[in-house]
Write an enzyme that holds these catalytic residues in place. Structure first.
Site, mmCIF file in Angstrom:
data_model
loop_
_atom_site.group_PDB
_atom_site.id
_atom_site.type_symbol
_atom_site.label_atom_id
_atom_site.label_comp_id
_atom_site.label_asym_id
_atom_site.label_seq_id
_atom_site.Cartn_x
_atom_site.Cartn_y
_atom_site.Cartn_z
ATOM 1 N N SER A 149 0.817 -1.224 0.000
ATOM 2 C CA SER A 149 0.000 0.000 0.000
ATOM 3 C C SER A 149 0.850 1.273 0.000
ATOM 4 O O SER A 149 0.405 2.310 -0.487
ATOM 5 C CB SER A 149 -0.967 0.004 1.184
ATOM 6 O OG SER A 149 -0.289 -0.184 2.390
ATOM 7 N N HIS A 202 1.389 5.224 4.406
ATOM 8 C CA HIS A 202 0.568 5.730 3.310
ATOM 9 C C HIS A 202 0.911 7.181 2.985
ATOM 10 O O HIS A 202 1.020 7.550 1.807
ATOM 11 C CB HIS A 202 -0.910 5.600 3.670
ATOM 12 C CG HIS A 202 -1.367 4.184 3.780
ATOM 13 N ND1 HIS A 202 -2.634 3.841 4.238
ATOM 14 C CD2 HIS A 202 -0.742 3.012 3.499
ATOM 15 C CE1 HIS A 202 -2.754 2.522 4.214
ATOM 16 N NE2 HIS A 202 -1.622 1.992 3.782
#
Length: 200
Positions: free
Chosen positions: A98, A150
């Protein structure tokens, strides 16, 4: 391979395979800033990241080319892991693609900023900016999510997307490309040195 040697949700297996743990990076295992983006925790995790990679990649890769795509994937993933290393919880074991996916989301935003006159890229940029914001808000409400990874991945993707641009088009100007690379290096170095500080 994770499943064969004990299970992809087994902490000892994840550590053995190269998951990110701050203490081991501080001990000199710097490769744990790279290997986590190729590991996943459970079948749902790899399915969702694989589906997202397919969805984003089939648009971004033909647009920017294989090498630019690979560079953004790899380096934004490393920047995401550096951000997790510098600002995340020290005792957490983390893995997953991610960080790189957020980098690819942000690369669309970079292209939209560079080529503002292109309506297609502008609309893509808006869509992926919304996706980044929504996902970060969701990160704040969920447990077990590495929000710093992230954020770092998105910053990396934005800077690298700006530095690389589209192939065959001499925009942005070289000075701005160089500045984007320098900024990415400076931010990465800061995060690495901050993460290497051992708190007693």
């Amino acid at each position: 391979m994770e499943t064969l040697i004990g299970g992809s949700q087994n902490i000892s297996v994840l550590i053995k395979m190269g998951a990110k743990t701050n203490a081991l990076i501080q001990d000199g295992q710097w490769w744990r800033l790279i290997t986590p983006m190729f590991l996943h925790i459970g079948i749902f995790h790899i399915f969702m990241n694989g589906f997202t990679l397919l969805y984003v990649g089939q648009v971004l890769e033909p647009m920017i080319g294989h090498w630019r795509f690979f560079i953004i994937y790899l380096l934004s993933g490393i920047m995401g892991n550096l951000a997790s290393f510098a600002f995340g919880a020290g005792n957490v074991v983390s893995a997953g693609a991610s960080t790189s996916l957020f980098g690819m989301f942000a690369a669309f935003l970079a292209l939209a900023l560079i080529y503002r006159e292109n309506r297609f890229l502008t609309e893509l940029g808006k869509s992926f900016l919304g996706l980044i914001v929504i996902n970060l808000i969701m990160d704040l409400t969920m447990t077990g999510i590495d929000i710093w990874g992230h954020v770092g991945g998105a910053v990396g993707g934005l800077l690298l997307g700006y530095a690389l641009g589209l192939p065959g088009i001499k925009r942005p100007q070289m000075i701005f490309r160089i500045l984007a690379v320098v900024l990415a290096v400076v931010i990465s170095y800061y995060m690495y040195t901050k993460g290497m500080v051992v708190y007693g």
